[in-house]
Design an enzyme around this catalytic site. Structure first.
Site, PDB file in Angstrom:
ATOM      1  N   LYS A   1      67.499 123.224  19.637  1.00  0.00           N
ATOM      2  CA  LYS A   1      67.177 122.260  20.700  1.00  0.00           C
ATOM      3  C   LYS A   1      67.970 120.981  20.525  1.00  0.00           C
ATOM      4  O   LYS A   1      68.090 120.457  19.428  1.00  0.00           O
ATOM      5  CB  LYS A   1      65.668 121.952  20.688  1.00  0.00           C
ATOM      6  CG  LYS A   1      64.821 123.169  21.014  1.00  0.00           C
ATOM      7  CD  LYS A   1      63.346 122.976  20.764  1.00  0.00           C
ATOM      8  CE  LYS A   1      62.601 124.283  20.984  1.00  0.00           C
ATOM      9  NZ  LYS A   1      61.199 124.216  20.537  1.00  0.00           N
TER      10      LYS A   1
ATOM     11  N   TYR B   1      65.804 118.431  27.342  1.00  0.00           N
ATOM     12  CA  TYR B   1      66.432 119.085  26.201  1.00  0.00           C
ATOM     13  C   TYR B   1      67.039 120.427  26.573  1.00  0.00           C
ATOM     14  O   TYR B   1      66.558 121.100  27.480  1.00  0.00           O
ATOM     15  CB  TYR B   1      65.460 119.240  25.031  1.00  0.00           C
ATOM     16  CG  TYR B   1      64.141 119.900  25.321  1.00  0.00           C
ATOM     17  CD1 TYR B   1      63.132 119.230  26.003  1.00  0.00           C
ATOM     18  CD2 TYR B   1      63.872 121.190  24.858  1.00  0.00           C
ATOM     19  CE1 TYR B   1      61.910 119.835  26.250  1.00  0.00           C
ATOM     20  CE2 TYR B   1      62.648 121.783  25.079  1.00  0.00           C
ATOM     21  CZ  TYR B   1      61.663 121.102  25.776  1.00  0.00           C
ATOM     22  OH  TYR B   1      60.436 121.699  26.003  1.00  0.00           O
TER      23      TYR B   1
ATOM     24  N   HIS C   1      55.948 123.547  18.263  1.00  0.00           N
ATOM     25  CA  HIS C   1      56.214 124.875  18.826  1.00  0.00           C
ATOM     26  C   HIS C   1      57.497 125.488  18.258  1.00  0.00           C
ATOM     27  O   HIS C   1      58.451 124.780  17.910  1.00  0.00           O
ATOM     28  CB  HIS C   1      56.335 124.774  20.344  1.00  0.00           C
ATOM     29  CG  HIS C   1      55.084 124.280  20.995  1.00  0.00           C
ATOM     30  ND1 HIS C   1      55.054 123.733  22.266  1.00  0.00           N
ATOM     31  CD2 HIS C   1      53.801 124.221  20.544  1.00  0.00           C
ATOM     32  CE1 HIS C   1      53.824 123.383  22.570  1.00  0.00           C
ATOM     33  NE2 HIS C   1      53.027 123.659  21.540  1.00  0.00           N
TER      34      HIS C   1
ATOM     35  N   ASP D   1      47.649 124.203  21.886  1.00  0.00           N
ATOM     36  CA  ASP D   1      47.887 123.445  20.649  1.00  0.00           C
ATOM     37  C   ASP D   1      46.588 123.199  19.893  1.00  0.00           C
ATOM     38  O   ASP D   1      46.595 123.032  18.674  1.00  0.00           O
ATOM     39  CB  ASP D   1      48.615 122.140  20.968  1.00  0.00           C
ATOM     40  CG  ASP D   1      50.038 122.407  21.452  1.00  0.00           C
ATOM     41  OD1 ASP D   1      50.650 121.510  22.061  1.00  0.00           O
ATOM     42  OD2 ASP D   1      50.545 123.537  21.233  1.00  0.00           O
TER      43      ASP D   1
HETATM   44  C1  LIG Z   1      58.501 125.868  27.254  1.00  0.00           C
HETATM   45  C2  LIG Z   1      58.450 126.464  28.635  1.00  0.00           C
HETATM   46  C3  LIG Z   1      57.297 126.431  29.386  1.00  0.00           C
HETATM   47  N1  LIG Z   1      57.281 126.967  30.640  1.00  0.00           N
HETATM   48  C4  LIG Z   1      56.032 126.903  31.426  1.00  0.00           C
HETATM   49  C5  LIG Z   1      54.849 127.599  30.768  1.00  0.00           C
HETATM   50  C6  LIG Z   1      53.659 126.785  31.195  1.00  0.00           C
HETATM   51  O1  LIG Z   1      53.170 127.264  32.450  1.00  0.00           O
HETATM   52  C7  LIG Z   1      54.214 125.385  31.395  1.00  0.00           C
HETATM   53  C8  LIG Z   1      53.906 124.462  30.255  1.00  0.00           C
HETATM   54  O2  LIG Z   1      54.305 125.128  29.065  1.00  0.00           O
HETATM   55  P1  LIG Z   1      53.902 124.527  27.650  1.00  0.00           P
HETATM   56  O3  LIG Z   1      52.496 124.024  27.705  1.00  0.00           O
HETATM   57  O4  LIG Z   1      54.255 125.576  26.601  1.00  0.00           O
HETATM   58  O5  LIG Z   1      54.882 123.279  27.551  1.00  0.00           O
HETATM   59  P2  LIG Z   1      55.120 122.394  26.239  1.00  0.00           P
HETATM   60  O6  LIG Z   1      53.825 122.184  25.514  1.00  0.00           O
HETATM   61  O7  LIG Z   1      55.896 121.231  26.684  1.00  0.00           O
HETATM   62  O8  LIG Z   1      56.035 123.330  25.348  1.00  0.00           O
HETATM   63  C9  LIG Z   1      57.251 122.856  24.812  1.00  0.00           C
HETATM   64  O9  LIG Z   1      56.906 121.867  23.890  1.00  0.00           O
HETATM   65  C10 LIG Z   1      57.636 121.732  22.697  1.00  0.00           C
HETATM   66  C11 LIG Z   1      57.814 120.266  22.453  1.00  0.00           C
HETATM   67  C12 LIG Z   1      58.885 122.496  22.588  1.00  0.00           C
HETATM   68  O10 LIG Z   1      59.759 122.166  21.796  1.00  0.00           O
HETATM   69  C13 LIG Z   1      59.082 123.717  23.372  1.00  0.00           C
HETATM   70  O11 LIG Z   1      60.263 123.625  24.149  1.00  0.00           O
HETATM   71  C14 LIG Z   1      57.967 124.057  24.266  1.00  0.00           C
HETATM   72  O12 LIG Z   1      57.062 124.862  23.536  1.00  0.00           O
HETATM   73  O13 LIG Z   1      55.641 125.545  31.519  1.00  0.00           O
HETATM   74  C15 LIG Z   1      58.392 127.572  31.203  1.00  0.00           C
HETATM   75  O14 LIG Z   1      58.354 128.061  32.359  1.00  0.00           O
HETATM   76  N2  LIG Z   1      59.555 127.621  30.465  1.00  0.00           N
HETATM   77  C16 LIG Z   1      59.622 127.092  29.196  1.00  0.00           C
HETATM   78  O15 LIG Z   1      60.708 127.134  28.554  1.00  0.00           O
END
Ligand SMILES: Cc1cn([C@H]2C[C@H](O)[C@@H](COP(=O)(O)OP(=O)(O)O[C@H]3O[C@H](C)C(=O)[C@H](O)[C@H]3O)O2)c(=O)[nH]c1=O
Length: 181
Positions: free
Chosen positions: A71, A131, A62, A168
Site C-alpha cells: 500500500k 491509497y 487489516h 474490527d
Molecule cells: C477495502 C475494500 C472495501 N470495499 C468495500 C467493502 C465494504 O462494503 C466497504 C467498507 O469496507 P471496509 O469496512 O473493509 O473498509 P476499511 O475498514 O476502510 O478497510 C480498509 O481499511 C484498512 C485501513 C486497509 O488498509 C484496507 O485497505 C482495508 O481493509 O467497502 C471494497 O469494495 N473494496 C475494497 O478494496
C-alpha cells in the site's frame, strides 16, 4: 521526492517535492518511474482506494492472507496516525509496529510492502485517505488484527474509545492471527 527509511525495514516515508508560487503550490502525487527509481520498489499498483472517516475513527488493522497487498498511502484532507505491523513469520521485526502522522498539510506518503497489517486513527475533525494497492481486494482473504492488542502495544493518539467497525470489534489477537510465511 525525499525517501526516509524507518524502524521497520521496507517501510518508507516519502516526501514529494512541492513547487510553490504566489498562486499556491503543485506537486506530483505519484510518478511511477520516479517512485521505482527512488525507492527501488518494483511492485505494480492495480487499485486505488479512498476513504473518509470522522474524528476518532480507527480503521484496521487489516491485511490479506494469500493475496498480500502493498500500500502507498497519503492523506488529502485532515490528519491520521498511520500504522503498519510486521506479520512476516521469521522477520527480525515480527510483531513490531511503525506509526507516522500523515496529513494534507505535511503531504507525506507511506509505502507499506506486502507482509504487514495496516490501520490508521483519525486525529483531525475528519480525514480523507487515498491509497494504491499492489493486489486486488479479495474478500475471502481479508483478516483483521485487534487494534488494541496488548502484544502490539501501539501508541494510538486517541483521547477515548475509537469508533470502529463491527468487523474490527471482532478482530483477532496477534497470538491467534494467520501470518505471512
Ligand atoms: C477495502 C475494500 C472495501 N470495499 C468495500 C467493502 C465494504 O462494503 C466497504 C467498507 O469496507 P471496509 O469496512 O473493509 O473498509 P476499511 O475498514 O476502510 O478497510 C480498509 O481499511 C484498512 C485501513 C486497509 O488498509 C484496507 O485497505 C482495508 O481493509 O467497502 C471494497 O469494495 N473494496 C475494497 O478494496
Amino acid at each position: 521526492m525525499h525517501i526516509h527509511t524507518t524502524s521497520l525495514p521496507g517501510i518508507l516515508v516519502i516526501e514529494p517535492e512541492v513547487f510553490s508560487d504566489d498562486r499556491g503550490h503543485f506537486f506530483e502525487s505519484f510518478n511511477l518511474r520516479h517512485f521505482r527509481e527512488t525507492t527501488g520498489v518494483q511492485d505494480e499498483f492495480v487499485q486505488d482506494n479512498q476513504s473518509r472517516s470522522r474524528h476518532g475513527v480507527v480503521r484496521g488493522l487489516h491485511y490479506q492472507v494469500g493475496r498480500p497487498q502493498g500500500k502507498l498511502l497519503r492523506v488529502v484532507g485532515g490528519e491520521v496516525f498511520d500504522v503498519a505491523v510486521d506479520l512476516r513469520r521469521g522477520s527480525d521485526t515480527f510483531g513490531r509496529w511503525y506509526g507516522v502522522v500523515l496529513s494534507a498539510y505535511n503531504r507525506r506518503q507511506l509505502w507499506i510492502p506486502p507482509g504487514f497489517a495496516h490501520g490508521f486513527a483519525v486525529t483531525s475533525g475528519a480525514a480523507e485517505v487515498v491509497y494504491k494497492t499492489t493486489d486486488y481486494r479479495v474478500p475471502d482473504c481479508e483478516r483483521s488484527l485487534r487494534w488494541n492488542d496488548p502484544a502490539l502495544d501501539i501508541a494510538w493518539p486517541l483521547s477515548g474509545a475509537p469508533v470502529i467497525s463491527d468487523k474490527d470489534r471482532e478482530a483477532t489477537l496477534l497470538a491467534d492471527a494467520e501470518l505471512y510465511s
